[in-house]
Design an enzyme around this catalytic site. Sequence first.
Site, PDB file in Angstrom:
ATOM      1  N   ASP A 297       3.982  58.544  61.672  1.00  8.34           N
ATOM      2  CA  ASP A 297       2.724  58.924  61.034  1.00  8.34           C
ATOM      3  C   ASP A 297       1.576  58.473  61.924  1.00  8.34           C
ATOM      4  OD1 ASP A 297       1.573  56.112  59.873  1.00  8.34           O
ATOM      5  OD2 ASP A 297       3.751  56.152  59.738  1.00  8.34           O
TER       6      ASP A 297
ATOM      7  N   ASP B  79      -1.916  56.256  61.734  1.00  4.54           N
ATOM      8  CA  ASP B  79      -2.603  55.308  60.867  1.00  4.54           C
ATOM      9  C   ASP B  79      -3.912  55.912  60.383  1.00  4.54           C
ATOM     10  OD1 ASP B  79      -2.077  52.717  59.773  1.00  4.54           O
ATOM     11  OD2 ASP B  79      -3.822  51.975  60.847  1.00  4.54           O
TER      12      ASP B  79
END
Length: 262
Positions: free
Chosen positions: A207, A209
């Site tokens: 992912d 942040d």
Amino acid sequence: MPRADVGIFGGSGFYSFLESAETVELDTPYGKPSAPIAIGELGGARVAFLPRHGLEHELPPHRIPYRANVWALREVGVRRIIGPCASGALRSDLALGEFVVCDQFVDRTWGRADTFYDGPRTTHVSAADPYCPDLRRLLVETAAELGLPARDGGTVVVVQGPRFSTRAESRWFQSMGWDVINMTAYPECHLARELELCYATIAMVTDYDVGVEGRPAVTAAEVVRVFEQNNARVRELLFAVIPKIGPQPEDVCSTALRGATL
């Protein structure tokens, strides 16, 4: 008791690493590890696998018994450890599913039992170069041979969890030049160093942040989705690199306690 030479700390979605393995239940001076250890053979190497979050992923990052886990692997003979972990990117040029073979960490956790040396003799183990250079080299070279995207070096900032960062925290981490963010990379790596074991990590980007410009806020569901999509590549890398791992050399890992006790 079955013995192993190489240890693997698994993360999310990685609990079925070894097939036809024996399981060993241990107690340690620091309590029970996260789960029974599975020990089997892979490419001629004896491998011990321990799911750091427990068999059902019941242990959040701040509740993992890190000392018991590292101690238990040493008890079954392990001298060299690889600890894959899901991580968030702090840089927009890191792609989802890309690997970062970190060479530095920054600890932003609190309250975790992070040393075996509570006295009465004071022991200061250096963390200047916290990851095994030989294991790091093997991981980077093997990833290149397999055509897997892997960056040689990077800094992981380890946060307490289980929450994700605020936007302000994320912008701060990025401004410091750190590369990825994770909740389990510390104190696992340093505890291994305190026992003079080799340790390297594979941070897989799952992912971005929350403070990374132009990227949506991270969610647990997105982390799991990307990890499951790329779990096969982690397995591919580990299955290729484990048979190459030789005996522990005399290096910064195996000599960490020399001159460390006052």
